[in-house]
Design an enzyme around this catalytic site. Structure first.
Site, PDB file in Angstrom:
ATOM      1  N   ARG A 162      -9.544  -3.183 -10.587  1.00 34.24           N
ATOM      2  CA  ARG A 162     -10.395  -4.071 -11.310  1.00 34.24           C
ATOM      3  C   ARG A 162     -11.275  -3.586 -12.201  1.00 34.24           C
ATOM      4  O   ARG A 162     -11.723  -2.565 -12.137  1.00 34.24           O
ATOM      5  CB  ARG A 162     -11.313  -4.983 -10.152  1.00 34.24           C
ATOM      6  CG  ARG A 162     -12.121  -4.510  -9.436  1.00 34.24           C
ATOM      7  CD  ARG A 162     -12.772  -5.114  -8.338  1.00 34.24           C
ATOM      8  NE  ARG A 162     -13.551  -4.358  -7.341  1.00 34.24           N
ATOM      9  CZ  ARG A 162     -13.254  -3.777  -6.336  1.00 34.24           C
ATOM     10  NH1 ARG A 162     -11.728  -3.795  -5.943  1.00 34.24           N
ATOM     11  NH2 ARG A 162     -13.990  -3.071  -5.668  1.00 34.24           N
ATOM     12  N   HIS A 173      -1.677  10.060   1.168  1.00 35.71           N
ATOM     13  CA  HIS A 173      -2.901  10.769   1.039  1.00 35.71           C
ATOM     14  C   HIS A 173      -2.667  11.566  -0.175  1.00 35.71           C
ATOM     15  O   HIS A 173      -3.657  11.837  -1.148  1.00 35.71           O
ATOM     16  CB  HIS A 173      -3.400  11.492   1.986  1.00 35.71           C
ATOM     17  CG  HIS A 173      -4.266  10.720   2.981  1.00 35.71           C
ATOM     18  ND1 HIS A 173      -5.008   9.753   2.611  1.00 35.71           N
ATOM     19  CD2 HIS A 173      -4.049  10.478   4.396  1.00 35.71           C
ATOM     20  CE1 HIS A 173      -5.515   8.998   3.541  1.00 35.71           C
ATOM     21  NE2 HIS A 173      -4.888   9.295   4.804  1.00 35.71           N
ATOM     22  N   HIS A 222      -2.245  -2.231   0.557  1.00 32.68           N
ATOM     23  CA  HIS A 222      -3.167  -3.143  -0.105  1.00 32.68           C
ATOM     24  C   HIS A 222      -3.347  -2.075  -1.120  1.00 32.68           C
ATOM     25  O   HIS A 222      -3.736  -1.083  -1.003  1.00 32.68           O
ATOM     26  CB  HIS A 222      -4.279  -3.421   0.824  1.00 32.68           C
ATOM     27  CG  HIS A 222      -5.408  -3.542  -0.229  1.00 32.68           C
ATOM     28  ND1 HIS A 222      -6.638  -3.058  -0.369  1.00 32.68           N
ATOM     29  CD2 HIS A 222      -5.750  -4.764  -0.911  1.00 32.68           C
ATOM     30  CE1 HIS A 222      -7.537  -3.574  -1.066  1.00 32.68           C
ATOM     31  NE2 HIS A 222      -6.904  -4.629  -1.615  1.00 32.68           N
ATOM     32  N   HIS A 276       3.334  -7.367   3.319  1.00 22.41           N
ATOM     33  CA  HIS A 276       3.380  -7.431   4.831  1.00 22.41           C
ATOM     34  C   HIS A 276       4.980  -7.379   5.089  1.00 22.41           C
ATOM     35  O   HIS A 276       5.689  -8.304   4.682  1.00 22.41           O
ATOM     36  CB  HIS A 276       2.935  -8.701   5.544  1.00 22.41           C
ATOM     37  CG  HIS A 276       1.405  -8.467   5.546  1.00 22.41           C
ATOM     38  ND1 HIS A 276       0.737  -8.023   6.406  1.00 22.41           N
ATOM     39  CD2 HIS A 276       0.674  -9.580   4.760  1.00 22.41           C
ATOM     40  CE1 HIS A 276      -0.679  -8.437   6.237  1.00 22.41           C
ATOM     41  NE2 HIS A 276      -0.734  -9.187   5.317  1.00 22.41           N
TER      42      HIS A 276
END
Lengths: 293, 293
Positions: free
Chosen positions: B134, B163, B130, B120
């Site tokens: 994982r 993008h 973000h 932020h």
């Protein structure tokens, strides 16, 4: 004698509107009454006034349905943001949702009317508060609601007086109510991931159907009246007290917890979002400013 | 040839730590590089530095389990709050949860390692971001993750470049990846109650198991590298630009939407809270300041 269904609905929804008017008038009077250093803090700002916005609910999924409500919001000098919603909606629950609702498993039609209020005061010394009462009709019918206090800086007198007011409202109807509804409140307004309560509690009840509609309605009204009596007294007690930046900062962080609860756990929020309620009205409970530092 | 299971786990978790170190170094360099009016705005404040906190996960419910992670947080002049979590945890899913997880229905044991970052920025002209990748092992094994950008004041060049960077990372591995993972991102980061996207999207993928572990791991690494390359460039592009109070206010309101998404819908948040992850680490994504005016 239980009144006919249409009378029950009409009386309940009329009361929620009446209670809203009483609350708004009392809260506006608090805005007018502010003086001293905290009035100086907002010099040039007029005392807050509620502004109402009506909304209607579209019928969803080809199902019959509709209704609507009024969202009243005040942004003032005592109340940084306070929202009061009254709504009366009807329709049919989605297949997914109806299993969770008493009397709706085989017939998903519902009617629901209620009032819901959340107040976020400017002062960290004035507790935030939530009150909500409702009447829901499926193939069954019941009342639900409660009131709970969220002090940012705890004050034993406020805590004692708030619980005493809720206890008096309960005890006038059934000596079992207060112990049950106080525990239910503590259990409900709890953030398991933080292992902490949202505030100091109050009462919470749901699915109240004692078999005596008039008594259940009278109790529900008394919860609203008890709130209308005690909360403004607590506000008056603290609203003129000066506060520090550190207390304000603490308040804003605690409000983050309030937002967490409402978005992660609150059933009213989930209910509203799943039944295509008015989003602005449902999320009116969220704090005007919150921090996760 | 697929490496043995223990090697796969070790290589994946080692990479997530390595990527964290690269990101933290690059972000701290951005803190150092700030000059002009926005450096003056924070006169007297040192450039931000990450502070790490290790945590260990207790085994729950008498189940074998454990692991832990490191939560690194920086509160600076470019980044109002940026949290980077790496964690490696193992145990057994609750009965309720295991039905939702591939390969866990009959054997709820899992191992999961990953990196997750939410930034932020101070400036409303610098997009929030973000990224998360994982590796999860149950009786099956897969990679997941993605990166998405949330500009508060949209900039076509940023959108195009972000993008393009994600597309390049995807295209190097499979021409089908970018169209699929971009759509998946748009679908995932969407607030149905607001009928609006969280940001401009990016890519999102999950349950990636092509049968070629090395290729899937290489792709997952490339997503991290693509983020590490493009996001700091976007930050550099805007971090020295002056902003207005109105833009700042807008940013803080948009951050309210970010909090709504994470608390109402984000699977990572739900996963973390249900698997007794570290609460501070899970909720590190929440904005330092947010408004629901």
């Amino acid at each position: 004698m239980t009144p006919p269904l249409e009378d029950r609905k009409e009386r309940a929804s009329a009361w929620f509107g009446e209670l809203r008017d009483l609350i708004c008038a009392r809260f506006e009077a608090l805005e007018d009454a502010l003086d001293g250093v905290n009035a100086e803090r907002f010099a040039g700002t007029e005392p807050g006034r509620f502004e109402g916005t009506s909304w209607t609910r579209p019928g969803g999924d080809g199902q019959e349905g509709g209704g609507g409500g009024v969202m009243s919001v005040m942004r003032g000098r005592v109340f940084e943001k306070v929202g009061v919603n009254v709504s009366t909606v009807f329709g049919a629950f989605s297949d997914e949702f109806r299993k969770q609702i008493p009397g709706a498993a085989d017939d998903g039609r519902f009617w629901a009317s209620g009032i819901s209020l959340v107040a976020h005061p400017q002062s960290p010394l004035v507790p935030a508060v939530h009150v909500n009462t409702r009447h829901v009709v499926t193939t069954k019918g019941w009342f639900g609601g409660g009131a709970d206090l969220t002090p940012m800086v705890e004050d034993e007198t406020d805590t004692r007086d708030f619980h005493a007011a809720m206890k008096a409202a309960c005890d006038a109807h059934d000596p079992d109510y207060h112990p049950r509804f106080k525990d239910w409140c503590d259990e409900y307004f709890y953030l398991p991931h933080r292992q902490e309560p949202r505030g100091i509690g109050g009462i919470f009840f749901d699915y109240l159907d004692s078999g005596d509609w008039r008594a259940d309605f009278a109790f529900t009204q008394d919860v609203g009246r008890a709130f209308l009596d005690i909360y403004p007294k607590i506000v008056e007690r603290h609203m003129a007290e000066p506060w520090t930046e550190e207390q304000r900062r603490h308040q804003i962080v605690r409000r983050g917890r309030y937002a967490e609860f409402n978005l992660l756990y609150d059933r009213g929020t989930q209910f509203g979002l799943k039944t295509e309620g008015n989003v602005e009205a449902i999320l009116m409970s969220l704090p005007p400013l919150a921090a996760w530092p």
